[in-house]
Write a protein that holds these residues in place. Structure first.
Motif, mmCIF file in Angstrom:
data_model
loop_
_atom_site.group_PDB
_atom_site.id
_atom_site.type_symbol
_atom_site.label_atom_id
_atom_site.label_comp_id
_atom_site.label_asym_id
_atom_site.label_seq_id
_atom_site.Cartn_x
_atom_site.Cartn_y
_atom_site.Cartn_z
ATOM 1 N N THR A 911 0.821 -1.226 0.000
ATOM 2 C CA THR A 911 0.000 0.000 0.000
ATOM 3 C C THR A 911 0.848 1.266 0.000
ATOM 4 O O THR A 911 0.330 2.355 -0.209
ATOM 5 C CB THR A 911 -0.918 0.040 1.248
ATOM 6 N N ASN A 912 2.157 1.128 0.256
ATOM 7 C CA ASN A 912 3.012 2.318 0.210
ATOM 8 C C ASN A 912 4.429 1.934 -0.196
ATOM 9 O O ASN A 912 4.741 0.750 -0.352
ATOM 10 C CB ASN A 912 3.019 3.049 1.563
ATOM 11 N N GLU A 914 7.243 2.062 1.394
ATOM 12 C CA GLU A 914 7.975 1.280 2.411
ATOM 13 C C GLU A 914 7.672 -0.215 2.283
ATOM 14 O O GLU A 914 8.566 -1.066 2.301
ATOM 15 C CB GLU A 914 7.558 1.784 3.799
ATOM 16 N N PHE A 972 -0.500 7.379 -7.184
ATOM 17 C CA PHE A 972 0.701 7.381 -6.358
ATOM 18 C C PHE A 972 0.925 8.782 -5.822
ATOM 19 O O PHE A 972 1.166 9.721 -6.585
ATOM 20 C CB PHE A 972 1.888 6.897 -7.198
ATOM 21 N N GLU A 973 0.809 8.921 -4.528
ATOM 22 C CA GLU A 973 1.011 10.207 -3.856
ATOM 23 C C GLU A 973 2.471 10.248 -3.385
ATOM 24 O O GLU A 973 2.814 9.614 -2.379
ATOM 25 C CB GLU A 973 0.042 10.323 -2.669
ATOM 26 N N GLU A 974 3.338 10.943 -4.137
ATOM 27 C CA GLU A 974 4.780 10.897 -3.819
ATOM 28 C C GLU A 974 5.107 11.505 -2.465
ATOM 29 O O GLU A 974 6.030 11.083 -1.796
ATOM 30 C CB GLU A 974 5.586 11.594 -4.914
ATOM 31 N N THR A 976 3.402 11.466 0.372
ATOM 32 C CA THR A 976 3.167 10.537 1.496
ATOM 33 C C THR A 976 3.700 9.135 1.190
ATOM 34 O O THR A 976 3.892 8.324 2.092
ATOM 35 C CB THR A 976 1.650 10.427 1.781
ATOM 36 N N GLY A 977 3.895 8.851 -0.111
ATOM 37 C CA GLY A 977 4.403 7.521 -0.489
ATOM 38 C C GLY A 977 3.326 6.457 -0.550
ATOM 39 O O GLY A 977 3.639 5.264 -0.549
ATOM 40 N N TYR A 978 2.029 6.866 -0.608
ATOM 41 C CA TYR A 978 0.943 5.870 -0.618
ATOM 42 C C TYR A 978 0.514 5.513 -2.033
ATOM 43 O O TYR A 978 0.472 6.349 -2.926
ATOM 44 C CB TYR A 978 -0.257 6.387 0.184
ATOM 45 N N PHE A 979 0.171 4.222 -2.209
ATOM 46 C CA PHE A 979 -0.358 3.721 -3.479
ATOM 47 C C PHE A 979 -1.837 3.415 -3.320
ATOM 48 O O PHE A 979 -2.243 2.879 -2.278
ATOM 49 C CB PHE A 979 0.324 2.398 -3.880
#
Length: 1240
Positions: A911-912, A914, A972-974, A976-979
């Motif tokens: 989901t992100n 990480e 993809f929100e760069e 926050t890093g969330y997909f």
């Protein structure tokens, strides 16, 4: 100055004078080899030159006539040579025929013999047609003009036109040459370490005989005294006086020659080397030197090395001239440490010089120094001598420094000899035999001695097993050797396992042991197996293998009531069937699709308890990323749900087994088992032959000849042989060719079958067959076997071969995969195979080679088997390194990172950024990136700073995320890093659509597209990108376009996407295809197009485009049923002829009309009285339903609708494949997905 002559070893490297750039080295070398091949291909008489010659300076009408004749010549040639070798071979053969017939008006005896000699048996009509074509082509031209043209270009008439190899190499002299040293301490060094510097020997000789001051003497006077030693100098001066400028001065040449004479090589070896160095002009000198070799060397070596009388300057004066390398092969390789040492040595030397000049005291040079240059020089020479005995490039990772209990790897322990094979350096095991002749290079690796049985090894007898084991292994006495060694870990523990063993060593039964262990986990008291608690998944690399494994496991597990089913692209299972099955045999792609779907199938993947991966070494091939994503998904599932899923990896022997074990989470001390070729049931001898010529036709001819010689050798020794070829029509062609060669050599008696008691019966069986070629070649002792033959004929060939009536069986690779039919020797003839996925001829995969070699040697009869592979010279080193396990297998995951990341995001497991970085750490890519960072573009410094490669993995993930976001497959929100997954991304994941294809859809697909536009969009998908149009296919594609294409094909026959469109429409129209490459492409297009159109349907449905959704649903059915929407529905029935169906369409008799008509009426309408009944039966088998509806008001706002649905057709299992269960589940799905509104 004449160019320097190069030795055999140096010829392998043509970049003598260039500094190596290691990063580019391989690619540059490959590019150079390709250029060289192209240059060779352009030289001599080529097809393009003939076309130009026949059509130049002609008017338009004559040009067209000539073009037509050239086309006819190619068609005739195709009949002679076949299509399986590609267009290049056909054109090369046409050139041969043109040369043969250019001055002939008929096919005479000589011409027939020449063609037969080159191509084997051929149709005489084709030879006559080609002769006629050539005659018509040359008719308008003057005979002298034709002769001149052929004389100028023909390779036959002018073979020696090419200049000598190596004459254009430039040598650079910018390397540091070491000065000869006066006093070298020889303590602790072998005798050979004494410097063989010729000048020093001369000096020491001089110093013993003369008392003159060195510095006052001119260098020419102090070179040599009389005696045997001076013979060398006299000969050298005489040689150089004749104008042979091989060296810049006599001293250099003397040094080189003296070193050669003082070496321990024999006179014969030395003779060749001296001839290479001095050329034919030095023949007299060579004979003199070799006759007096011993006395020359002795006279110079016998003088005591009293070198103390020389100050350092004198030696420098002598060697001052020697500033250039004495000979082309002087290449200095220095490490950083050595460079520093040389700098220090020079610095100290300069200091010493200054001191000597500054004082007149003779003893000043002996002052005590902090660094003694001489001592440093001694150390340097000592280091060089040590380096001489060590390998130049040592492997970075040495596995065997840790000894693992179950690793038996003789390759790692045996000493390997370096050799140049096919121009590439490689290490070969001891005991090999190499032969290098003009036609081919051959490397023979003898069979290994079987591994001696250890004290602790005890065979496991089936009678010692528990009841379940005895039931399953019924009919077997005991487990074989490797199964017994693995038994304890496989049958009684839950450990993950990696078994690396040769083909045919019995890995399948190890899989069975792990299956039994799993079943025993779910065995409840009273002998009841809880079948709904577990699932076992066996992932096989090919559909053919999956079918074989399904049969094997079904038979073995039947006594336990365990159901085994195949789940592949060919064998679909319903949800109910999957639930009722305990063991699924599937392919990697199919299981990937099943586990990608988060709804419905997730329950299935949750109860998997054992995952068996067969042929894990496929990780380095195109399908490797699928295996990586499967294992990563499974291990993450184990960790997240804390469930127990055991992984068993089965593999052929591979060099970096430790990396694969790490990837599969196998404990190397318990679960890693590596068995080398010594554990094969029958040891295997391997022979590799590389055909040297670059001419395509000569290559085919030489391959045939080598193949015949190898077959004859085996048959003479009383063995049976299997020859594997790569196209169906090549089986007959090869068999006929071998028979023809045997007749020409008068050796047919060796091949003819033994007339045993049952031979007559067998001959009768063969004569009953309808296969003409099979009947023709059987009496000669030859057989053929391929998938295009009838099942009965294939069975007949297999039984004849096993009974020994056939000496040679020519077959395709399907025999190696599908049928267990061993022979003493197998020969792989040629390694070029057509791959529709790549749209080109590719090298035969290592998996196929291993499988074919696995058929060599019959366990009951042979002490060893023999496998021979005949390939081209440039591919020889490729197959040698693969089969001697020298290439570590690398990951291919980077190429499909975006698609696999999208699948994980759609599944919800990532989901992100990480989590994606963590997910990458479970792949084989991560294991190999850490082991070999340079291969994946990570420099050493970056790896040292970040050993876990977190930053690099994050880079990869972010880059893939951006790509997917651009294609609207994820959000993809760069910051926050969330997909977040989108409908488009989920559809792509479920239907296995590539990221580039989705981008094409985004550009071209909208709600207004017609059927022709949809076909055009589908044919532009990345899945078909590699399908190229070849010149030889153009004509056939044009015929298909006019005969079978109902819709306009955008792009036409000239473009790749146009070709895909034509093939897809031909498939729907059930058109016939001749060319073998087009047949292969057609099946590839059909398999993929259906899936892509279903994905488009899903996309249109999600976008709420009703008209487009209907259009696509119709197209899905059209492709699935191979029937155009406007065609008559009865075309689905195979028992109705084309004539009947065409008349039905002409008369416009719809299904409804036919239902109302009587059978005799139908018969009269179709002018075929008896067919009426058949048509009537078919009409009643087309599914239709009758409905009755009744409406009853209940309140003012609610109505009750009662609907009665009755079938109005006859069910026939052969025609109607749909399961009721499927219909019900589909109805339920539709009901839940669309809400119903009720009102008045």
């Amino acid at each position: 100055m004449s160019p320097p002559r190069l030795t055999g070893a140096l010829r392998s490297f043509s970049n003598v004078s260039k500094k190596d750039v290691f990063t580019e080295h391989l690619n540059v070398l490959k590019a150079k080899r390709l250029k060289r091949q192209e240059r060779f291909a352009r030289e001599g008489l080529t097809w393009q030159k003939i076309v130009h010659f026949c059509t130049e300076e002609q008017d338009k009408a004559k040009q067209q006539a000539a073009a037509q004749e050239l086309k006819s010549l190619l068609l005739a040639t195709k009949e002679i040579v076949g299509t399986e070798h590609g267009q290049e071979a056909i054109e090369s053969a046409a050139v041969f025929l043109f040369e043969t017939f250019h001055n002939k008006d008929h096919v005479g005896r000589e011409e027939t013999w020449a063609i037969k000699q080159m191509f084997g048996p051929f149709p005489s009509s084709a030879a006559e047609a080609s002769c006629a074509c050539v005659a018509r082509l040359v008719a308008p031209l003057a005979s002298s003009q034709i002769e001149d043209f052929i004389q100028t270009h023909s390779s036959r008439h002018n073979p020696q036109r090419e200049s000598g190899f190596g004459c254009n190499i430039t040598f650079s002299y910018d390397c540091y040459t070491l000065d000869p040293l006066e006093d070298l301490t020889c303590s602790g060094v072998y005798d050979e370490s004494v410097s063989l510097d010729f000048i020093n020997f001369l000096n020491s000789q001089q110093s013993g005989k003369k008392v003159t001051s060195e510095e006052d003497m001119p260098s020419s006077e102090r070179s040599l005294s009389s005696g045997d030693g001076s013979v060398l100098q006299t000969e050298v001066e005489r040689y150089l006086d004749r104008g042979n400028m091989i060296s810049s001065n006599p001293e250099e040449l003397c040094t080189s020659l003296f070193e050669m004479l003082a070496s321990n090589r024999s006179d014969d070896e030395l003779q060749n080397e001296l001839f290479e160095l001095l050329g034919p002009e030095g023949l007299e000198m060579i004979s003199t030197l070799l006759q007096r070799r011993a006395t020359i060397v002795d006279s110079l070596l016998s003088i005591p090395p009293d070198r103390t009388g020389y100050p350092p300057d004198a030696s420098r004066k002598i060697s001052g001239e020697v500033t250039k390398p004495a000979y082309g092969c002087q290449v200095t390789v220095l490490s950083e440490q050595e460079k520093q040492m040389i700098k220090m040595y020079r610095r100290e030397e300069k200091k010493e010089k200054k001191r000597a000049k500054g004082t007149d005291d003779a003893d000043s040079s002996e002052a005590v120094l902090t660094f003694d240059p001489r001592e440093m020089r001694t150390q340097r020479e000592q280091a060089l001598l040590t380096a001489r005995r060590e390998p130049v490039l040592s492997r970075q990772r040495v596995y065997e420094c840790i000894r693992y209990p179950n690793v038996y790897n003789s390759y790692a322990e045996a000493t390997k000899t370096p050799a140049f094979v096919g121009g590439a350096r490689m290490l070969l095991p001891e005991g090999i035999r190499r032969e290098n002749i003009k036609m081919y290079e051959e490397v023979e690796i003898p069979p290994n001695e079987p591994m001696p049985i250890g004290f602790e090894e005890k065979p496991v007898f089936i009678s010692e097993l528990d009841e379940i084991g005895q039931l399953v292994f019924k009919g077997m006495k005991r487990l074989n050797r490797i199964q017994s060694m693995v038994f304890q870990t496989a049958y009684n523990t839950n450990e993950n396992l990696l078994i690396c063993a040769p083909t045919g060593a019995g890995k399948t039964n190890i899989a069975m042991l792990t299956v039994l262990h799993e079943i025993r986990q779910h065995l409840h008291p009273g002998g009841v197996i809880k079948k709904d608690e577990f699932k076992i998944v066996y992932v096989a690399p090919m559909k053919a293998l999956a079918a074989e494994m399904t049969n094997y496991f079904s038979k073995r597990l039947e006594p336990l009531g365990i159901t085994v089913k195949e789940l592949t692209g060919d064998m679909q299972l319903t949800k109910g069937e999957i639930l009722r099955t305990q063991m699924l045999v599937t392919t990697p792609e199919k299981w990937d699709v099943v586990t990608r779907k988060s709804v419905g199938d997730v329950a299935l993947s949750q109860i998997v308890r054992l995952l068996i991966l067969d042929e894990v070494h496929l990780l380095h091939e195109d399908r490797g990323p699928v295996l990586e994503s499967l294992v990563a998904r499974t291990i993450r599932q184990v960790e997240s749900t804390q469930s127990m899923i055991r992984i068993l990896g089965l593999s052929a022997t591979l060099p970096n087994y430790l990396d694969v074990a790490t990837f599969l989470h196998v404990n190397p001390y318990i679960g890693l088992f590596f068995f080398d070729s010594r554990f094969r049931p029958v040891p295997l001898g391997q022979t590799f032959v590389g055909i040297k010529t670059n001419n395509k036709i000569q290559q085919i001819h030489d391959t045939e000849e080598v193949c015949y010689n190898k077959v004859l050798e085996q048959v003479k020794a009383g063995h049976q042989v299997m020859v594997f070829v790569h196209a169906r029509n090549a089986t007959v062609r090869t068999a006929m060719g071998l028979i023809e060669m045997a007749k020409n050599h008068g050796e047919t008696c060796f091949f003819q079958p033994d007339q045993g008691p049952d031979y007559g019966q067998c001959e009768k069986q063969i004569q009953r067959s309808r296969n003409k070629q099979m009947k023709e070649i059987f009496p000669e002792g030859f057989g053929i076997h391929h998938a295009g033959m009838l099942r009965s004929d294939r069975n007949l060939m297999e039984s004849m071969f096993s009974k020994g009536h056939l000496k040679v069986l020519v077959c395709t690779a399907t025999l190696a995969w599908g049928v267990n039919l061993p022979a003493h020797a197998v020969i792989i003839k040629g390694t070029q195979i057509y791959d529709a996925k790549r749209g080109a001829l590719v090298d035969l995969g290592i998996l196929d080679v291993m499988q074919i070699f696995g058929r060599a040697g019959r366990p009951q009869f042979d002490k060893y088997g023999e496998g021979t592979i005949i390939t081209t010279h440039d591919k020889l080193s490729h197959y040698l390194t693969l089969l001697t396990q020298q290439n570590p297998i690398e990951s291919q995951f980077l190429d499909s990172l975006a698609d696999n990341l999208n699948a994980e995001i759609a599944l919800g497991t990532v989901t992100n950024v990480e989590e994606a970085v963590k997910w990458l750490s479970y792949t084989y890519l991560y294991v190999r990136m850490r082991a070999n960072p340079l291969a994946y573009g990570i420099n050493h410094k970056a790896y040292q700073i970040d050993p876990a490669l977190e930053l690099y993995r994050k880079e990869l993930v972010v880059e893939a995320g951006r790509k997917l976001d651009k294609a609207r497959m994820i959000r993809f929100e760069e910051r926050t890093g969330y997909f977040a997954s989108t409908d488009l991304g989920r559809t792509a994941s479920h239907f296995y659509i590539r990221y580039n294809t989705i981008q094409t859809f985004n550009e071209l697909f909208n709600s207004q597209r017609t059927e022709a536009d949809i076909f055009s969009i589908v044919s532009k998908a990345e899945e078909f990108e590699q399908l190229k149009v070849r010149d030889e296919e153009m004509e056939e594609l044009e015929q298909m376009l006019s005969n079978y294409c109902e819709l306009p094909a955008a792009g036409g026959v000239e473009n790749g996407y146009g070709k895909v469109n034509i093939l897809l429409q031909t498939y729907i129209g059930r058109g016939e295809v001749d060319s073998f490459s087009l047949i292969s492409d057609l099946s590839y297009v059909a398999q993929n197009a259906a899936r892509i159109v279903r994905a488009l349907f899903e996309i249109a449905l999600r976008k709420r485009w009703p008209a487009m959704t209907h259009r696509l649903l119709t197209l899905c059915k059209v492709i699935d049923k191979r029937l155009w929407g406007f065609a008559h529905p009865l075309r689905q029935f195979p028992n109705l002829s084309h004539v009947v169906l065409n008349r039905l369409e002409e008369k416009k008799l719809t299904v409804d009309k036919l239902k109302e008509m009587r059978k005799d009426e139908i018969g009269h309408m179709l002018h075929h009285v008896n067919i009426g009944l058949t048509v009537k039966q078919c009409v009643h088998q087309i599914p239709s339903i009758t409905m009755e509806a009744s409406i009853q008001p209940i309140t003012r706002t609610v109505l009750r609708v009662r609907l009665i649905v009755m079938p109005d057709f006859r069910w026939n299992d052969q025609v109607s494949h749909v399961h009721c269960e499927d219909l019900l589940s589909e109805a339920n799905r539709r009901k839940t997905s669309s809400g119903c509104e009720e009102g008045d």
